[in-house]
Design a protein around this motif. Structure first.
Motif, PDB file in Angstrom:
ATOM      1  N   GLU A 139      14.413  -5.645  11.849  1.00  0.00           N
ATOM      2  CA  GLU A 139      15.517  -6.567  12.102  1.00  0.00           C
ATOM      3  C   GLU A 139      15.022  -7.853  12.763  1.00  0.00           C
ATOM      4  N   ASN A 140      13.996  -7.747  13.580  1.00  0.00           N
ATOM      5  CA  ASN A 140      13.484  -8.917  14.291  1.00  0.00           C
ATOM      6  C   ASN A 140      12.704  -9.867  13.388  1.00  0.00           C
ATOM      7  N   TYR A 141      12.364  -9.427  12.200  1.00  0.00           N
ATOM      8  CA  TYR A 141      11.524 -10.228  11.313  1.00  0.00           C
ATOM      9  C   TYR A 141      12.234 -10.657  10.027  1.00  0.00           C
ATOM     10  N   TRP A 199       7.474  -0.692   9.603  1.00  0.00           N
ATOM     11  CA  TRP A 199       6.816  -1.948   9.235  1.00  0.00           C
ATOM     12  C   TRP A 199       5.511  -1.750   8.477  1.00  0.00           C
ATOM     13  N   ASN A 251      16.031  -1.851   5.303  1.00  0.00           N
ATOM     14  CA  ASN A 251      15.903  -2.294   6.692  1.00  0.00           C
ATOM     15  C   ASN A 251      15.552  -1.150   7.630  1.00  0.00           C
ATOM     16  N   ASP A 264       4.175 -12.863   8.822  1.00  0.00           N
ATOM     17  CA  ASP A 264       4.768 -12.296  10.038  1.00  0.00           C
ATOM     18  C   ASP A 264       4.331 -10.853  10.258  1.00  0.00           C
ATOM     19  N   HIS A 278       1.934  -9.299  13.279  1.00  0.00           N
ATOM     20  CA  HIS A 278       2.295  -8.146  14.107  1.00  0.00           C
ATOM     21  C   HIS A 278       1.180  -7.102  14.094  1.00  0.00           C
ATOM     22  N   MET A 324       8.030  -1.097  15.592  1.00  0.00           N
ATOM     23  CA  MET A 324       8.614  -2.413  15.417  1.00  0.00           C
ATOM     24  C   MET A 324       9.829  -2.327  14.504  1.00  0.00           C
ATOM     25  N   SER A 325      10.938  -2.930  14.913  1.00  0.00           N
ATOM     26  CA  SER A 325      12.132  -2.983  14.085  1.00  0.00           C
ATOM     27  C   SER A 325      12.039  -4.159  13.124  1.00  0.00           C
TER      28      SER A 325
END
Length: 218
Positions: A4-6, A79, A75, A111, A115, A1-2
């Motif tokens: 950046e999406n969260y 995760w 970043n 969040d 995930h 999971m990146s």
């Protein structure tokens, strides 16, 4: 999971010149444990909400550098590592910085937990076993080999507790051959902590206990 999406940017990083009274008013509508502070896009640290509530209203944030907590993640971090940072700092908000220390936004604990709930470790059907062995005696590769040798799928394996020279290990696996797996783990010196209906060993112990109770009542 990146990550950046969260990353969230709906709450501005606070400025050192900001008055405490203004921030105290803002806190009434927030459920965060910490507030990040920065200057010119550079992250300086985070204040605990509990600390901010005790600061004098006519002071500024910048007048309390001693109370800053410097936790953050890059970043580029994976995760799962963020869960450790959340836990160690007892926070539900985690500032995210680029490699050049630019503040990019923050992560919310909820969040990341959501995930985690979608990963095979929690989402796939199967069983969870908890076993225990001496801290110098257990082997992840050995445990995995035992599980997979019985044609079960291993979804995850982690150390859940360490006490008095013993280590507890939690494993998530498909339910195929669960009884045989438990018996093999015992033969390799592992103590099975969790209880399972499929466990013939525990069933045998229950039967013997019931027989002994009846014998003693004769």
């Amino acid at each position: 999971m990146s990550l950046e999406n969260y990353i969230i940017n709906d709450f501005e990083i606070r400025n050192p010149e900001e008055k405490i009274r203004d921030l105290q008013k803002l806190l009434k509508d927030l459920n965060y444990t910490h507030i990040p502070m920065g200057k010119d896009g550079v992250y300086l640290g985070s204040f605990s909400i509990n600390d901010i509530r005790t600061f004098e209203a006519d002071k500024t944030l910048g007048e309390h550098p001693y109370a800053l907590e410097g936790f953050f993640v890059r970043n580029t971090v994976y995760w799962l590592e963020t869960l450790d940072v959340f836990a160690r700092n007892q926070t539900n908000i985690l500032p995210v910085l680029s490699l050049d220390n630019t503040y990019l936004g923050y992560l919310e604990l909820a969040d990341i937990i959501n995930h985690f709930n979608t990963t095979p470790f929690l989402n796939e059907p199967g069983g969870i076993i908890v076993i225990e062995k001496g801290s110098k005696d257990y082997s992840f590769s050995e445990i995995a080999q035992i599980i997979e040798s019985h044609n079960a799928v291993l979804f995850g394996l982690f150390i859940s507790e360490k006490t008095d020279g013993l280590t507890k290990i939690t494993a998530k696996l498909s339910s195929t051959g669960l009884n045989e797996i438990l018996q093999t783990l015992r033969r390799y010196g592992y103590t099975v902590i969790s209880e399972h209906q499929e466990d013939s060993f525990n069933q045998s112990m229950d039967d013997r206990s019931e027989y002994l109770d009846k014998y003693l009542k004769i």
